[in-house]
Design a protein around this motif. Structure first.
Motif, PDB file in Angstrom:
ATOM      1  N   ALA A 227      20.804  17.284 -34.616  1.00 43.05           N
ATOM      2  CA  ALA A 227      20.168  17.944 -33.471  1.00 43.05           C
ATOM      3  C   ALA A 227      18.736  17.468 -33.285  1.00 43.05           C
ATOM      4  O   ALA A 227      18.292  17.227 -32.151  1.00 43.05           O
ATOM      5  N   SER A 231      17.639  15.225 -29.985  1.00 47.72           N
ATOM      6  CA  SER A 231      16.637  15.835 -29.109  1.00 47.72           C
ATOM      7  C   SER A 231      15.381  14.966 -29.034  1.00 47.72           C
ATOM      8  O   SER A 231      14.750  14.847 -27.977  1.00 47.72           O
ATOM      9  N   ARG A 235      13.890  13.228 -25.672  1.00 45.77           N
ATOM     10  CA  ARG A 235      12.509  13.403 -25.227  1.00 45.77           C
ATOM     11  C   ARG A 235      11.869  12.048 -24.902  1.00 45.77           C
ATOM     12  O   ARG A 235      11.140  11.900 -23.916  1.00 45.77           O
ATOM     13  N   GLY A 273      12.897  22.080 -25.269  1.00 42.05           N
ATOM     14  CA  GLY A 273      13.789  22.195 -26.424  1.00 42.05           C
ATOM     15  C   GLY A 273      15.231  22.460 -26.088  1.00 42.05           C
ATOM     16  O   GLY A 273      16.004  22.899 -26.952  1.00 42.05           O
ATOM     17  N   VAL A 275      17.867  20.451 -25.368  1.00 38.03           N
ATOM     18  CA  VAL A 275      18.861  19.633 -26.063  1.00 38.03           C
ATOM     19  C   VAL A 275      18.970  20.058 -27.525  1.00 38.03           C
ATOM     20  O   VAL A 275      20.076  20.205 -28.068  1.00 38.03           O
ATOM     21  N   LYS A 276      17.832  20.275 -28.152  1.00 38.98           N
ATOM     22  CA  LYS A 276      17.829  20.716 -29.551  1.00 38.98           C
ATOM     23  C   LYS A 276      18.504  22.075 -29.692  1.00 38.98           C
ATOM     24  O   LYS A 276      19.266  22.312 -30.636  1.00 38.98           O
TER      25      LYS A 276
END
Length: 386
Positions: A227, A231, A235, A273, A275-276
């Motif tokens: 993760a 992420s 970014r 945040g 995607v994370k």
């Protein structure tokens, strides 16, 4: 609550916002951005409003509030909020929601929404939007004697969250009924009934056994910090690429998605945040969504304590997030017995109605198949309320 369609919230009514019979409470899948579902929820509202327009006696036609919001950690920030978040970034670590956190977040939103609805019933005035957060401290607390009705719709992991909310709601009502001095902070659950739930492409059991679940589990075993890595790469990509190029890339990867899906995915990738959060939650789903953990009363079996919740499960065929074996086991063990002819006698309700899609609808129906899904869900809701 005022009608609104924003990146984080959807609320509309099929009739008057001060006079409706039932709240339809929608819970999204992962990633949990309500923007993916705006067309579906709008079409569902039109479908249900058509029943009212066709009914000569308006008093006989049910009216609905349709509500949904983004899951925790997926909310889109305004420019001012982004600047504020950037200033706090050095001193405050981003909170990542586990599946358990999401259940609490969604349940808190439901309770806050219904507390606000109870106030409307009591006074006839909407005192504002109290449902955008699970913190209900500022929500009006006057409680009406009229019992509200709720139908939950859960998509994908939203179905698992819905089942957990059903369990907690039934436990909360049971506790309040046995408490001679109920606390108003918790007693709101006793003022409404969850009369039905519609589970769409539900991931409620053994998600790690599904084709995509197996792939994700393998990746997590090879890259424990998957993760964080993905992420970080996302970014960098969103920082390097101009917005127009990023949108073109999204359009290519998603095979020319409709505008709402393109815009929502763009905002999702650009978020600090998102995607994370999605991958963190997905990893927790692999660990948490395993065996069937709910009792007969949560499943709506007729021999349990009333009132029952009428459940509909709509499975996909060749769903990459639900193994065929898992789906068939759920249907065999928990599916409704009998003819399934749509009788509305609660005494004959003997478990969830389960069906398997024969039209080839994908798990992510909210991208390009909103019209047909809204029609199907509209029929399920009519079966619940009529």
């Amino acid at each position: 609550m005022e009608p609104q369609i924003t990146p984080n919230t959807f609320c509309t009514y099929t009739g008057s916002s001060n006079d409706f019979d039932t709240t339809i409470f929608f819970i999204s899948g992962n990633p949990g951005l309500i923007g993916y579902y705006h067309p579906f929820l709008s079409l569902l509202a039109q479908n249900l409003a058509g029943d009212e327009n066709e009914n000569e006696n308006e008093n006989e036609a049910p009216s609905f509030q349709i509500y949904g919001c983004s899951l925790g950690g997926f909310q889109t920030l305004s420019p001012d909020e982004k600047r504020s978040a950037s200033k706090q970034k050095q001193n405050q670590k981003q909170h990542l929601y586990s599946l358990e956190d999401q259940i609490g977040f969604v349940h808190g939103n439901l309770v806050a929404l219904m507390r606000g609805n109870s106030d409307i019933t009591s006074t006839g005035i909407d005192k504002g939007d109290s449902s955008s957060t699970s913190n209900s401290a500022d929500v009006p607390r006057s409680v009406s004697t009229k019992r509200r009705k709720v139908i939950i719709i859960g998509h994908s992991v939203g179905a698992y969250i819905a089942m957990e909310i059903l369990r907690r709601h039934r436990e909360g009502v049971s506790m309040q009924s046995s408490n001679p001095e109920p606390d108003l902070d918790f007693d709101i659950s006793a003022t409404f009934d969850i009369i039905g739930a519609v589970m769409l492409f539900p991931t409620v059991k053994d998600i790690a056994h599904s084709p995509s679940g197996q792939k994700l589990t393998t990746l997590l075993s090879i890259l424990p910090h998957f993760a964080i890595i993905v992420s970080f790469l996302a970014r960098i990509l969103t920082f390097i690429l101009p917005s127009a190029t990023l949108k073109s890339t999204i359009r290519f990867v998603m095979k020319n998605p409709p505008p709402h899906a393109l815009d929502t995915t763009f905002e999702f990738l650009k978020s600090t945040g998102g995607v994370k959060q999605a991958l963190h939650m997905a990893a927790d789903e692999m660990r948490t969504i395993t065996s069937d953990k709910w009792t007969d009363d949560v499943w709506g079996v007729a021999h349990t304590q009333e009132p029952l919740t009428r459940l509909f499960f709509y499975f996909g065929r060749n769903d990459h997030w639900v193994a065929e074996k898992t789906r068939d086991e759920i249907i065999a063990l928990r599916g409704r017995s009998g003819s399934g002819n749509g009788d509305h006698d609660v005494g004959e309700w003997s478990g969830p109605k389960m069906s398997v899609c024969e039209e080839g609808l994908p798990h992510a129906f909210c991208l390009k198949h909103n019209d047909i899904m809204a029609q199907k869900v509209g029929r399920m809701i009519r079966d619940i309320v009529l």
